[in-house]
Motif scaffolding. Sequence first.
Motif, PDB file in Angstrom:
ATOM      1  N   ILE A  11      -5.130   9.954   0.106  1.00  0.00           N
ATOM      2  CA  ILE A  11      -4.738   8.810  -0.724  1.00  0.00           C
ATOM      3  C   ILE A  11      -3.436   9.170  -1.431  1.00  0.00           C
ATOM      4  N   GLN A  12      -2.542   8.198  -1.499  1.00  0.00           N
ATOM      5  CA  GLN A  12      -1.257   8.444  -2.146  1.00  0.00           C
ATOM      6  C   GLN A  12      -1.394   8.316  -3.662  1.00  0.00           C
ATOM      7  N   PRO A  13      -0.718   9.216  -4.393  1.00  0.00           N
ATOM      8  CA  PRO A  13      -0.698   9.063  -5.849  1.00  0.00           C
ATOM      9  C   PRO A  13       0.451   8.130  -6.238  1.00  0.00           C
ATOM     10  N   THR A 128       9.266   7.913   9.304  1.00  0.00           N
ATOM     11  CA  THR A 128       8.454   8.925  10.011  1.00  0.00           C
ATOM     12  C   THR A 128       7.123   9.228   9.295  1.00  0.00           C
ATOM     13  N   TYR A 129       6.853   8.490   8.244  1.00  0.00           N
ATOM     14  CA  TYR A 129       5.604   8.639   7.485  1.00  0.00           C
ATOM     15  C   TYR A 129       4.364   8.756   8.392  1.00  0.00           C
ATOM     16  N   PRO A 130       4.225   7.929   9.438  1.00  0.00           N
ATOM     17  CA  PRO A 130       2.992   8.037  10.256  1.00  0.00           C
ATOM     18  C   PRO A 130       2.850   9.369  11.001  1.00  0.00           C
ATOM     19  N   ALA A 135      -0.135  14.472  11.364  1.00  0.00           N
ATOM     20  CA  ALA A 135      -0.264  15.921  11.141  1.00  0.00           C
ATOM     21  C   ALA A 135      -1.434  16.205  10.202  1.00  0.00           C
ATOM     22  N   ASP A 136      -1.531  15.423   9.123  1.00  0.00           N
ATOM     23  CA  ASP A 136      -2.639  15.616   8.161  1.00  0.00           C
ATOM     24  C   ASP A 136      -3.972  15.653   8.905  1.00  0.00           C
ATOM     25  N   ILE A 137      -4.133  14.681   9.778  1.00  0.00           N
ATOM     26  CA  ILE A 137      -5.429  14.505  10.445  1.00  0.00           C
ATOM     27  C   ILE A 137      -5.641  15.572  11.533  1.00  0.00           C
ATOM     28  N   VAL A 147     -11.107   5.249   6.290  1.00  0.00           N
ATOM     29  CA  VAL A 147      -9.963   4.521   5.715  1.00  0.00           C
ATOM     30  C   VAL A 147     -10.267   3.023   5.675  1.00  0.00           C
ATOM     31  N   GLY A 148      -9.420   2.306   4.955  1.00  0.00           N
ATOM     32  CA  GLY A 148      -9.457   0.851   4.981  1.00  0.00           C
ATOM     33  C   GLY A 148      -8.724   0.352   6.216  1.00  0.00           C
ATOM     34  N   VAL A 149      -8.825  -0.936   6.442  1.00  0.00           N
ATOM     35  CA  VAL A 149      -8.317  -1.482   7.701  1.00  0.00           C
ATOM     36  C   VAL A 149      -6.788  -1.395   7.819  1.00  0.00           C
ATOM     37  N   ASP A 150      -6.101  -1.335   6.670  1.00  0.00           N
ATOM     38  CA  ASP A 150      -4.631  -1.283   6.736  1.00  0.00           C
ATOM     39  C   ASP A 150      -4.109   0.020   7.352  1.00  0.00           C
ATOM     40  N   GLN A 151      -4.961   1.035   7.471  1.00  0.00           N
ATOM     41  CA  GLN A 151      -4.511   2.305   8.065  1.00  0.00           C
ATOM     42  C   GLN A 151      -4.859   2.421   9.549  1.00  0.00           C
ATOM     43  N   LYS A 186     -10.933  -4.513   3.685  1.00  0.00           N
ATOM     44  CA  LYS A 186      -9.680  -5.073   3.179  1.00  0.00           C
ATOM     45  C   LYS A 186      -9.995  -5.983   1.985  1.00  0.00           C
ATOM     46  N   ILE A 187      -9.880  -5.402   0.802  1.00  0.00           N
ATOM     47  CA  ILE A 187     -10.099  -6.180  -0.426  1.00  0.00           C
ATOM     48  C   ILE A 187      -8.774  -6.876  -0.753  1.00  0.00           C
ATOM     49  N   MET A 188      -8.874  -8.154  -1.079  1.00  0.00           N
ATOM     50  CA  MET A 188      -7.664  -8.936  -1.278  1.00  0.00           C
ATOM     51  C   MET A 188      -7.267  -9.003  -2.752  1.00  0.00           C
ATOM     52  N   LYS A 196      -3.345  -8.262   0.571  1.00  0.00           N
ATOM     53  CA  LYS A 196      -4.335  -7.234   0.201  1.00  0.00           C
ATOM     54  C   LYS A 196      -4.104  -6.758  -1.240  1.00  0.00           C
ATOM     55  N   MET A 197      -5.169  -6.342  -1.875  1.00  0.00           N
ATOM     56  CA  MET A 197      -5.035  -5.766  -3.214  1.00  0.00           C
ATOM     57  C   MET A 197      -4.269  -4.464  -3.093  1.00  0.00           C
ATOM     58  N   SER A 198      -3.219  -4.319  -3.900  1.00  0.00           N
ATOM     59  CA  SER A 198      -2.370  -3.149  -3.717  1.00  0.00           C
ATOM     60  C   SER A 198      -1.960  -2.550  -5.050  1.00  0.00           C
ATOM     61  N   LYS A 199      -1.945  -1.198  -5.079  1.00  0.00           N
ATOM     62  CA  LYS A 199      -1.588  -0.543  -6.326  1.00  0.00           C
ATOM     63  C   LYS A 199      -0.104  -0.675  -6.635  1.00  0.00           C
ATOM     64  N   SER A 200       0.696  -1.073  -5.641  1.00  0.00           N
ATOM     65  CA  SER A 200       2.129  -1.235  -5.936  1.00  0.00           C
ATOM     66  C   SER A 200       2.481  -2.690  -6.271  1.00  0.00           C
TER      67      SER A 200
HETATM   68  P1  TYM Z   1      -3.240   4.497   0.499  1.00  0.00           P
HETATM   69  O1  TYM Z   1      -2.932   5.521  -0.527  1.00  0.00           O
HETATM   70  O2  TYM Z   1      -2.375   3.284   0.545  1.00  0.00           O
HETATM   71  O3  TYM Z   1      -4.729   3.989   0.334  1.00  0.00           O
HETATM   72  C1  TYM Z   1      -5.822   4.895   0.265  1.00  0.00           C
HETATM   73  C2  TYM Z   1      -7.007   4.319   1.002  1.00  0.00           C
HETATM   74  O4  TYM Z   1      -7.358   3.048   0.438  1.00  0.00           O
HETATM   75  C3  TYM Z   1      -7.460   2.067   1.472  1.00  0.00           C
HETATM   76  N1  TYM Z   1      -7.052   0.776   0.906  1.00  0.00           N
HETATM   77  C4  TYM Z   1      -7.793  -0.337   0.934  1.00  0.00           C
HETATM   78  N2  TYM Z   1      -9.014  -0.584   1.436  1.00  0.00           N
HETATM   79  C5  TYM Z   1      -9.506  -1.835   1.268  1.00  0.00           C
HETATM   80  N3  TYM Z   1      -8.832  -2.834   0.639  1.00  0.00           N
HETATM   81  C6  TYM Z   1      -7.613  -2.625   0.124  1.00  0.00           C
HETATM   82  N4  TYM Z   1      -6.973  -3.601  -0.497  1.00  0.00           N
HETATM   83  C7  TYM Z   1      -7.035  -1.321   0.262  1.00  0.00           C
HETATM   84  N5  TYM Z   1      -5.864  -0.782  -0.128  1.00  0.00           N
HETATM   85  C8  TYM Z   1      -5.884   0.496   0.283  1.00  0.00           C
HETATM   86  C9  TYM Z   1      -6.509   2.530   2.564  1.00  0.00           C
HETATM   87  O5  TYM Z   1      -6.841   1.990   3.810  1.00  0.00           O
HETATM   88  C10 TYM Z   1      -6.689   4.034   2.497  1.00  0.00           C
HETATM   89  O6  TYM Z   1      -7.792   4.425   3.272  1.00  0.00           O
HETATM   90  N6  TYM Z   1      -1.340   6.537   4.603  1.00  0.00           N
HETATM   91  C11 TYM Z   1      -2.484   6.519   3.743  1.00  0.00           C
HETATM   92  C12 TYM Z   1      -2.804   7.868   3.131  1.00  0.00           C
HETATM   93  C13 TYM Z   1      -2.938   8.964   4.116  1.00  0.00           C
HETATM   94  C14 TYM Z   1      -4.057   9.179   4.971  1.00  0.00           C
HETATM   95  C15 TYM Z   1      -3.741  10.357   5.701  1.00  0.00           C
HETATM   96  C16 TYM Z   1      -5.255   8.511   5.171  1.00  0.00           C
HETATM   97  C17 TYM Z   1      -2.047   9.954   4.350  1.00  0.00           C
HETATM   98  N7  TYM Z   1      -2.512  10.801   5.296  1.00  0.00           N
HETATM   99  C18 TYM Z   1      -4.632  10.873   6.666  1.00  0.00           C
HETATM  100  C19 TYM Z   1      -6.152   9.020   6.124  1.00  0.00           C
HETATM  101  C20 TYM Z   1      -5.817  10.173   6.860  1.00  0.00           C
HETATM  102  C21 TYM Z   1      -2.217   5.550   2.611  1.00  0.00           C
HETATM  103  O7  TYM Z   1      -1.088   5.214   2.299  1.00  0.00           O
HETATM  104  O8  TYM Z   1      -3.316   5.163   1.931  1.00  0.00           O
END
Ligand code: TYM
Length: 331
Positions: A11-13, A128-130, A135-137, A147-151, A186-188, A196-200
């Motif tokens: 999860i990103q901080p 190149t983020y993906p 690599a993480d995985i 993960v959520g569906v957006d990933q 995917k919470i809206m 989608k609900m987003s922290k940004s």
């Molecule tokens: P990030 O930091 O945006 O979100 C963290 C996790 O929360 C899920 N998520 C949601 N699920 C449901 N509804 C939403 N509205 C919603 N918003 C976010 C995301 O799907 C995620 O699972 N790239 C990733 C972080 C990452 C990662 C990884 C994940 C980096 N390396 C390796 C899995 C494996 C990201 O930006 O998540």
Amino acid sequence: MEEQKIIFSGIQPSGTITLGNYIGAVRNWPLVSELGFGIFSVVDMHAITVRNTPADLRARTLSTLAVILASGVDPEKNLVFIQSHVPAHAELAWILNCYTMFGELGRMTQFKDKSKQHADNINAGLFTYPTLMAADILLYNTDLVPVGVDQKQHLELARNIAIRFNGIYGDVFKIPEGHIPQLGAKIMSLSSPDKKMSKSDPNPKSYISITEGKDSIIKKFKSAVTDSDNKIEFSDTKPGISNLLTIYSVMTGCTVQEAVSRFDGRGYGEFKLAVGEAVADGLEPLRQKYEYFMQNKDYLEKIYTESADKACRLSYRMLSKVQKKIGFIKK
Ligand code: TYM
């Protein structure tokens, strides 16, 4: 005995952790970890693809780590570390960049969205983020990625990179599977239920922070955007109400159908209040644990240091294997 699975997620901080992050991902981490060994990372290297104030990034990295622990991940049995403490992530990401096509990265919807949001800073890291996520995985022989569906698209790319690499060098990487919840993937947004609900999101009314107080949570749900008829049902034409039904069901442990019948014939006002209360009450234990961890920074430091040490050892095994396969000389 069933084979123990390796679970990796990150999860990103990059802002406050939302109810979306919680329901779609973090909440499931302790549950999925029951299947084996969980490796969870606060991915600070991903977070610098957009600009941050250094002090904010530091504070959010620590609070994100506290949220992971507060959500119930047991650090005695799993790893909870900060991505930049484990250099193999960056090293493998570089190698994988050379096995990832420009066209593949250009098709990533998150890249397209973020390029629009940050038009003045479309940096190479954003592009190149993906491969860093791959690599993480792939570093840990991961079986499952909750993960959520957006990933999903990023995960699919990670699988394709691994398959391509294995096609050249033999079975180096395990091909990971996504673990996406059936409900709540995917919470809206509460203010625009088509997003989608987003922290940004710049509008704080659009999201619930999982460490937010009860009054504020209830207020936000009361003002959640719905539609103008007054029928509580789950349908594509009612994204606001469907989103609230999803949230209510996950937080109370009932099915959507049960939630619909529970509120049959009742008004939106009453329903929204019930959702707000379910969320506030459901998050309360987490909030208390979070406060406790935030007051015990030494403990947090112990966890992220010990976890990083173990993650370094595990990840170097895979990195060395990859380096050998591609023809790097061992030092
Ligand atoms: P990030 O930091 O945006 O979100 C963290 C996790 O929360 C899920 N998520 C949601 N699920 C449901 N509804 C939403 N509205 C919603 N918003 C976010 C995301 O799907 C995620 O699972 N790239 C990733 C972080 C990452 C990662 C990884 C994940 C980096 N390396 C390796 C899995 C494996 C990201 O930006 O998540």
